[in-house]
Design an enzyme around this catalytic site. Sequence first.
Site, PDB file in Angstrom:
ATOM      1  N   SER A   1      13.061  35.592  -0.241  1.00 15.97           N
ATOM      2  CA  SER A   1      14.269  34.778  -0.341  1.00 15.97           C
ATOM      3  C   SER A   1      14.608  34.506  -1.811  1.00 15.97           C
ATOM      4  CB  SER A   1      14.098  33.484   0.446  1.00 15.97           C
ATOM      5  OG  SER A   1      15.293  32.737   0.488  1.00 15.97           O
TER       6      SER A   1
ATOM      7  N   ASP B  53      21.952  34.964  -2.014  1.00 14.67           N
ATOM      8  CA  ASP B  53      20.554  34.972  -2.428  1.00 14.67           C
ATOM      9  C   ASP B  53      19.993  36.369  -2.148  1.00 14.67           C
ATOM     10  OD1 ASP B  53      20.357  34.835   0.366  1.00 14.67           O
ATOM     11  OD2 ASP B  53      18.554  33.598   0.304  1.00 14.67           O
TER      12      ASP B  53
ATOM     13  N   ASP C 129      18.019  37.942  -0.033  1.00 15.24           N
ATOM     14  CA  ASP C 129      18.022  38.570   1.285  1.00 15.24           C
ATOM     15  C   ASP C 129      19.315  38.313   2.039  1.00 15.24           C
ATOM     16  OD1 ASP C 129      17.339  35.863   1.716  1.00 15.24           O
ATOM     17  OD2 ASP C 129      16.311  36.354   3.586  1.00 15.24           O
TER      18      ASP C 129
ATOM     19  N   ASP D 294      20.986  35.769   3.346  1.00 14.54           N
ATOM     20  CA  ASP D 294      21.235  34.874   4.465  1.00 14.54           C
ATOM     21  C   ASP D 294      21.882  33.566   3.997  1.00 14.54           C
ATOM     22  OD1 ASP D 294      19.000  33.760   3.250  1.00 14.54           O
ATOM     23  OD2 ASP D 294      17.838  33.561   5.104  1.00 14.54           O
TER      24      ASP D 294
END
Length: 447
Positions: free
Chosen positions: A97, A239, A241, A243
């Site tokens: 993340s 960010d 990843d 999400d």
Amino acid sequence: MSQLIISVSGLRGIVGETLTPDIACRFVASFAASAPPGPIVIGRDGRTTGPMLRNAIVAGLAACGRDCIDADVAATPTIGVLVRESGAAGGVQISASHNPPTYNGIKLFGADGRVLDAVSGAKIRDGFLEGRAGWCAFDKVGEVRQAEDPHTPHLKKVLATIDVEAVKKTGFHVLLDSNHGAGGVLGVRLLEALGCQVESVGVEPTGQFAHVPEPTAENLTDIASRVAQGDCAVGFCQDPDADRLALIDENGRYIGEEATLALCVRRAMEVGRTNGPIVINGATSSMSTLVAKSFGVETFRSSVGEANVADMMIARSAAYGGEGNGGPIDPSVGYVRDSFVGMAQVLDLMARTGKPLSQLADELPVQHIYKDKAAVAAERLPALFEKLTAHFQDADADTGDGLRLQWPDAWLLVRGSNTEPIIRMIAEAETVDKAKALCDQARTLLG
């Protein structure tokens, strides 16, 4: 040496120290022992250590007799969609993340395409700690195949939630900052499908972050300047990843992550998604609550954590939900935080209303969040919560996730960290001073 961060949703650590190929292999072996029959989808963000961990994870799953569907670089919500579309038994996303480049991690998905719930995740965590695995004989070893196009199913689902033609007619000029994570792969496709003129920044998934990966105001000052100077209607900042989504308005003002969800909730309400409540977590801004209330829609708050929000959304048959870290969750796409949902639906709101992002943001209810933390051992938390409840007798108290104190115009959340011997204090009120005062009062009671 740092500690391996392991929880019901997966694990995270510093590569070469706490996160090694051996740990990754054994962790997914525990997952394979618990998951139903079928292949496992594997994806990763752009981090340089992703390919190495992918090889270890494929080896571990294959050694447990699992076939693997390799999506290569893909956003976390894309993996959730792909799990469902391919009828897989689950998924593995390799990502840390917003953590620094030295970190990487593993997030697990169930066959329903959502991050594992707490019960399932705890079973896998415990199995890993106990050394549980489903190693198979030589003639049962699994195989790996590449997913031909892992992004199209997700793209189609996102586009189906909005008026594509209305957005196309506006010809928005937008900036997309993927910061060399996984978001640029689908992000550019989505925005171009919506007829946008796209200024791409960091869309190559190299993992060489151009700025600190968490999309906060202090980390996006250069991006904000580019949005304003480039005559863009909006800046979308993901960010690693993808999400989470932060917004920058046409003036270069950081609108933030909390506003992402609130604007998506407004748009959901305006297009008639009022046939159920919304669900947010206990640390999310009341902006979304107040927006939903203005349409006569109830809000429920879950414990902090994406899986907890998804659990309550399903239990309450929620029409919409998400977390205030820039993660809208649209059930028609999947029960996963989704920056692509955020981008498409914010553009749809702008097109429908004919208003610039700055005006839409200014129309949101005014709320301010203040955050603080303090070193407190876990065993002291029950006594501390009793002191806080006694001190704030005029508040409604909820102990489902730490201690949450609610007033008509403010709230305070005090909860222990899952990874450090500290407590986090988060307050929200109509002014920053009032929110800070609530955290300050809580701090004075620590003793």
